[in-house]
Design a protein around this motif. Structure first.
Motif, PDB file in Angstrom:
ATOM      1  N   UNK A   1     -53.422 -15.946  83.398  1.00  0.00           N
ATOM      2  CA  UNK A   1     -52.045 -16.408  83.534  1.00  0.00           C
ATOM      3  C   UNK A   1     -51.269 -16.283  82.231  1.00  0.00           C
ATOM      4  N   UNK A   2     -51.932 -16.500  81.106  1.00  0.00           N
ATOM      5  CA  UNK A   2     -51.232 -16.464  79.823  1.00  0.00           C
ATOM      6  C   UNK A   2     -50.737 -15.055  79.493  1.00  0.00           C
ATOM      7  N   UNK A   3     -51.262 -14.064  80.206  1.00  0.00           N
ATOM      8  CA  UNK A   3     -50.778 -12.696  80.056  1.00  0.00           C
ATOM      9  C   UNK A   3     -49.729 -12.387  81.121  1.00  0.00           C
ATOM     10  N   UNK A   4     -49.973 -12.822  82.343  1.00  0.00           N
ATOM     11  CA  UNK A   4     -49.080 -12.502  83.458  1.00  0.00           C
ATOM     12  C   UNK A   4     -47.714 -13.156  83.311  1.00  0.00           C
ATOM     13  N   UNK A   5     -47.677 -14.419  82.952  1.00  0.00           N
ATOM     14  CA  UNK A   5     -46.419 -15.156  82.956  1.00  0.00           C
ATOM     15  C   UNK A   5     -45.412 -14.646  81.922  1.00  0.00           C
ATOM     16  N   UNK A   6     -45.806 -14.399  80.661  1.00  0.00           N
ATOM     17  CA  UNK A   6     -44.816 -13.822  79.726  1.00  0.00           C
ATOM     18  C   UNK A   6     -44.319 -12.451  80.182  1.00  0.00           C
ATOM     19  N   UNK A   7     -45.207 -11.669  80.780  1.00  0.00           N
ATOM     20  CA  UNK A   7     -44.804 -10.356  81.276  1.00  0.00           C
ATOM     21  C   UNK A   7     -43.799 -10.496  82.407  1.00  0.00           C
ATOM     22  N   UNK A   8     -44.049 -11.441  83.317  1.00  0.00           N
ATOM     23  CA  UNK A   8     -43.123 -11.675  84.423  1.00  0.00           C
ATOM     24  C   UNK A   8     -41.770 -12.171  83.910  1.00  0.00           C
TER      25      UNK A   8
END
Length: 245
Positions: free
Chosen positions: A59-66
């Motif tokens: 999640x710590x990668x997905x959320x900033x990307x989103x």
């Protein structure tokens, strides 16, 4: 009022002494192509990183990307350009802001447009990459793990080569959007194709010939891009894949 057409205007010298009017259009085309190719190349690389990040389990990668994709996709390009050009130098430390303001104006305008178009286009490209990745059967990821590949190896050798083949058509549209969006450079003073055609119109008092020439050039370049990407798609297509014919 009758309008006097002059189709030889492109071969007449500019009143400003910058050369032939036709040469001015070619100079503008050169800036447009340089901005478009550089921005799209950087956007593809950056969009690939964010697109992959959006498909990872962490999640710590997905959320900033989103968040990045959401912010840059849903803000007008012109607003972003004005923020980079007019607002950013005022927000930076004084020395940095002054260095930007004292930079060669053309270089400053060029770098600002490339930065803006890259970040704006990368957000859209990331969504194309994500969609391509998610269209790959989940079993292929499992097969890669069974063969001992790392997550990075699975993306590099299994998933991304197939995903790129699938998304060639939307990537073609993305490039054409970058090519057309490069016209926003005019708003901060960079004389690309649209800017030069506007200057030609003002200097020569021949607006129809000026903008008709720019329209034809834009159409020829986009047709060339469509043909080239169609050739690449045909040669890279794999039987049975999504998007294959």
């Amino acid at each position: 009022m009758n309008y006097s057409w002059d189709w030889l205007i492109y071969f007449k010298p500019s009143v400003t002494g910058e050369g032939l009017y036709g040469a001015m259009l070619l100079t503008g085309l050169g800036w447009t192509l340089l901005i478009s190719l550089l921005s799209w190349t950087l956007a593809l690389a950056l969009g690939t990183l964010f697109g992959v990040a959006r498909t990872l389990p962490q999640r710590w990668v997905r959320w900033p990307s989103a968040a990045y994709v959401h912010c840059f996709r849903n803000t007008p390009l012109l607003v972003q350009l004005f923020l980079w050009f007019y607002v950013l130098p005022e927000l930076l430390p004084v020395d940095w802001g002054n260095a930007i303001k004292q930079m060669n104006p053309t270089l400053n305008q060029f770098l600002t447009v490339v930065l803006c178009l890259t970040l704006y286009s990368a957000a859209k490209c990331a969504e194309q990459i994500r969609a391509g990745i998610e269209s790959i059967a989940a079993g292929q990821r499992a097969a890669g793990l069974a063969l001992g590949l790392s997550t990075g190896g699975i993306y590099r050798h299994v998933i991304l080569p197939q995903a790129f083949r699938i998304i060639i058509p939307p990537l073609t549209s993305d490039f054409m959007n970058v090519f057309k969006n490069s016209a926003v450079a005019l708003t901060i003073g960079l004389m690309e194709l649209t800017g030069q055609s506007r200057q030609l119109s003002e200097f020569s008092a021949q607006p129809f010939e000026s903008f008709l020439a720019a329209t034809v050039i834009y159409m020829l370049v986009t047709l060339l891009v469509v043909w080239l990407m169609h050739v690449i798609e045909a040669r890279s297509r794999l039987p049975g894949m999504v998007g294959s014919h």
